[in-house]
Write a protein that holds these residues in place. Sequence first.
Motif, PDB file in Angstrom:
ATOM      1  N   UNK A 238     -20.266  59.718  92.145  1.00 41.33           N
ATOM      2  CA  UNK A 238     -20.553  58.332  92.502  1.00 41.33           C
ATOM      3  C   UNK A 238     -19.304  57.495  92.241  1.00 41.33           C
ATOM      4  N   UNK A 239     -19.262  56.364  92.859  1.00 44.32           N
ATOM      5  CA  UNK A 239     -18.150  55.452  92.641  1.00 44.32           C
ATOM      6  C   UNK A 239     -18.065  55.118  91.157  1.00 44.32           C
ATOM      7  N   UNK A 240     -16.873  55.257  90.595  1.00 42.92           N
ATOM      8  CA  UNK A 240     -16.651  55.013  89.172  1.00 42.92           C
ATOM      9  C   UNK A 240     -16.535  56.280  88.354  1.00 42.92           C
ATOM     10  N   UNK A 241     -16.967  57.431  88.914  1.00 42.92           N
ATOM     11  CA  UNK A 241     -16.844  58.709  88.201  1.00 42.92           C
ATOM     12  C   UNK A 241     -15.380  59.130  88.126  1.00 42.92           C
ATOM     13  N   UNK A 242     -15.029  59.879  87.085  1.00 45.09           N
ATOM     14  CA  UNK A 242     -13.702  60.475  86.973  1.00 45.09           C
ATOM     15  C   UNK A 242     -13.817  61.883  87.536  1.00 45.09           C
ATOM     16  N   UNK A 243     -12.912  62.230  88.464  1.00 45.13           N
ATOM     17  CA  UNK A 243     -13.025  63.492  89.195  1.00 45.13           C
ATOM     18  C   UNK A 243     -11.723  64.290  89.145  1.00 45.13           C
ATOM     19  N   UNK A 244     -11.871  65.587  89.411  1.00 45.26           N
ATOM     20  CA  UNK A 244     -10.728  66.457  89.654  1.00 45.26           C
ATOM     21  C   UNK A 244     -10.600  66.557  91.162  1.00 45.26           C
ATOM     22  N   UNK A 245      -9.556  65.958  91.695  1.00 41.33           N
ATOM     23  CA  UNK A 245      -9.336  65.955  93.140  1.00 41.33           C
ATOM     24  C   UNK A 245      -8.189  66.891  93.477  1.00 41.33           C
ATOM     25  N   UNK A 246      -8.336  67.597  94.595  1.00 49.33           N
ATOM     26  CA  UNK A 246      -7.268  68.453  95.114  1.00 49.33           C
ATOM     27  C   UNK A 246      -6.739  67.781  96.375  1.00 49.33           C
ATOM     28  N   UNK A 247      -5.465  67.401  96.324  1.00 45.15           N
ATOM     29  CA  UNK A 247      -4.821  66.714  97.446  1.00 45.15           C
ATOM     30  C   UNK A 247      -3.592  67.508  97.835  1.00 45.15           C
ATOM     31  N   UNK A 248      -3.553  67.992  99.071  1.00 44.90           N
ATOM     32  CA  UNK A 248      -2.427  68.807  99.545  1.00 44.90           C
ATOM     33  C   UNK A 248      -2.130  69.952  98.576  1.00 44.90           C
ATOM     34  N   UNK A 249      -3.185  70.627  98.110  1.00 43.60           N
ATOM     35  CA  UNK A 249      -3.099  71.781  97.206  1.00 43.60           C
ATOM     36  C   UNK A 249      -2.545  71.437  95.818  1.00 43.60           C
ATOM     37  N   UNK A 250      -2.603  70.161  95.417  1.00 43.53           N
ATOM     38  CA  UNK A 250      -2.192  69.739  94.078  1.00 43.53           C
ATOM     39  C   UNK A 250      -3.371  69.051  93.403  1.00 43.53           C
ATOM     40  N   UNK A 251      -3.595  69.373  92.125  1.00 43.97           N
ATOM     41  CA  UNK A 251      -4.727  68.813  91.383  1.00 43.97           C
ATOM     42  C   UNK A 251      -4.329  67.526  90.674  1.00 43.97           C
ATOM     43  N   UNK A 252      -5.278  66.600  90.599  1.00 41.48           N
ATOM     44  CA  UNK A 252      -5.087  65.356  89.866  1.00 41.48           C
ATOM     45  C   UNK A 252      -6.440  64.892  89.329  1.00 41.48           C
TER      46      UNK A 252
END
Length: 69
Positions: free
Chosen positions: A5-19
């Motif tokens: 949901x909006x406001x959650x802290x997530x592990x995002x993969x963008x162009x094969x890089x994690x953040x």
Amino acid sequence: DIDVKSGDVVLAIIDNKATIKRFIDDRANGQIVLMADSSYDYEPIYLHPDDDFSISGKIVAVIKKPVRT
């Protein structure tokens, strides 16, 4: 499928890089915004539907090392 949901802290993969960033659902404007909590030095990441990204996980707890005095 990960329920975020909006406001959650997530592990995002963008162009094969994690953040790890705070997920802001701004689909009303055709985008998702990923904001850093750690410092104001990091610019927000604006993602659009055609960008190469995925949400790989949701952060549910942060464990910090105790400060010894």
